[in-house]
Design a protein around this motif. Structure first.
Motif, short mmCIF file in Angstrom:
data_model
loop_
_atom_site.label_atom_id
_atom_site.label_comp_id
_atom_site.label_asym_id
_atom_site.label_seq_id
_atom_site.Cartn_x
_atom_site.Cartn_y
_atom_site.Cartn_z
N HIS A 101 0.85 -1.19 0.00
CA HIS A 101 0.00 0.00 0.00
C HIS A 101 0.88 1.23 0.00
O HIS A 101 0.53 2.25 0.56
N ALA A 102 2.06 1.13 -0.57
CA ALA A 102 3.02 2.24 -0.56
C ALA A 102 2.50 3.41 -1.38
O ALA A 102 1.72 3.23 -2.31
N GLN A 103 2.93 4.61 -1.01
CA GLN A 103 2.59 5.81 -1.76
C GLN A 103 3.85 6.33 -2.42
O GLN A 103 4.96 6.10 -1.95
N ALA A 104 3.67 7.08 -3.48
CA ALA A 104 4.81 7.73 -4.13
C ALA A 104 5.41 8.74 -3.17
O ALA A 104 4.84 9.08 -2.14
N PHE A 105 6.56 9.26 -3.50
CA PHE A 105 7.23 10.25 -2.67
C PHE A 105 6.33 11.45 -2.40
O PHE A 105 5.61 11.91 -3.29
N GLN A 106 6.41 11.98 -1.17
CA GLN A 106 5.64 13.18 -0.83
C GLN A 106 6.33 13.97 0.27
O GLN A 106 7.26 13.47 0.91
N GLN A 107 5.88 15.20 0.47
CA GLN A 107 6.45 16.08 1.49
C GLN A 107 6.41 15.39 2.85
O GLN A 107 5.44 14.74 3.21
N GLY A 108 7.50 15.53 3.61
CA GLY A 108 7.58 14.96 4.94
C GLY A 108 8.15 13.56 5.01
O GLY A 108 8.47 13.07 6.08
N ASP A 109 8.27 12.88 3.87
CA ASP A 109 8.86 11.54 3.87
C ASP A 109 10.30 11.61 4.37
O ASP A 109 11.05 12.53 4.03
N LYS A 110 10.67 10.63 5.18
CA LYS A 110 12.05 10.49 5.66
C LYS A 110 12.59 9.22 5.02
O LYS A 110 12.13 8.13 5.33
N LEU A 111 13.56 9.37 4.14
CA LEU A 111 14.05 8.27 3.31
C LEU A 111 15.46 7.86 3.72
O LEU A 111 16.36 8.69 3.79
N LEU A 112 15.64 6.58 3.99
CA LEU A 112 16.94 6.02 4.32
C LEU A 112 17.28 4.96 3.29
O LEU A 112 16.50 4.03 3.07
N ASN A 113 18.43 5.11 2.63
CA ASN A 113 18.92 4.13 1.66
C ASN A 113 20.20 3.50 2.19
O ASN A 113 21.10 4.21 2.63
N LEU A 114 20.29 2.18 2.14
CA LEU A 114 21.50 1.44 2.49
C LEU A 114 21.86 0.57 1.30
O LEU A 114 21.04 -0.23 0.86
N GLY A 115 23.08 0.75 0.77
CA GLY A 115 23.40 0.01 -0.44
C GLY A 115 24.86 -0.32 -0.62
O GLY A 115 25.73 0.17 0.09
N LEU A 116 25.09 -1.17 -1.60
CA LEU A 116 26.43 -1.61 -1.97
C LEU A 116 26.73 -1.17 -3.39
O LEU A 116 25.88 -1.24 -4.27
#
Length: 172
Positions: free
Chosen positions: A21-36
């Motif tokens: 039920h995810a939503q597209a990006f919007q104001q207030g989102d806090k995004l954490l990416n962890l990658g290689l």
């Protein structure tokens, strides 16, 4: 090693993923990416990177990133550390992308990179091996498996690599 890392990231994403039920990006989102990183600009090692951004409106996010790489071969050790700020523009609204699980973004970063190199055979250690300010750019896409968890891929100058894959999270 790279195949194991990719398999591990996919496995963890599948375990964490719940209902979609995810939503597209919007104001207030806090995004954490962890990658290689899939490769390295330098002579070996697997780059690890993390970024954190906050949505300041429905199209823009700003935050910070860090990237680390260390490799050791034939008596020498090389370490690269990148850290700085970054910002992204999220294209879903302007490109009329209706898929609420998909986020397409691009942006730039500015920060400091620190290199160190040591040769145990010659007894040489250099701390400022080309260290200094860097300018980076990225093009990325993220697909959410649930409200809070997804997988991402980024291309461009994203630290010590030009291609990164990993797990992305929306923090509450």
């Amino acid at each position: 090693m790279k195949k194991l890392a990719v398999t591990l990231i996919i496995f963890i994403s599948a375990l964490i993923a719940g209902q979609v039920h995810a939503q597209a990006f919007q104001q207030g989102d806090k995004l954490l990416n962890l990658g290689l990183g899939l490769n390295s600009y330098y002579s070996g090692g697997v780059p690890f990177g993390a970024s954190f951004e906050v949505g300041i409106d429905d199209d823009l996010s700003v935050g910070a990133n860090v990237d680390y790489l260390s490799t050791s071969n034939y008596g020498y050790r090389f370490t690269a550390l990148y850290f700085g700020g970054r910002g992204s523009y999220h294209f879903n609204r302007i490109l009329n992308i209706k898929d609420e699980k998909f986020d397409l973004y691009a942006g730039a970063g500015l920060g400091y990179r620190s290199f160190s190199w040591a040769d145990s055979y010659a007894g040489i250690s250099i701390d400022a091996y080309g260290s200094g300010i860097y300018l980076g750019a990225h093009l990325g896409a993220k697909y959410y498996f649930s409200d809070t968890t997804g997988a991402f891929a980024e291309l461009g100058a994203v630290g010590s690599t030009n291609a990164r894959i990993g797990v992305g999270f929306k923090l509450k």
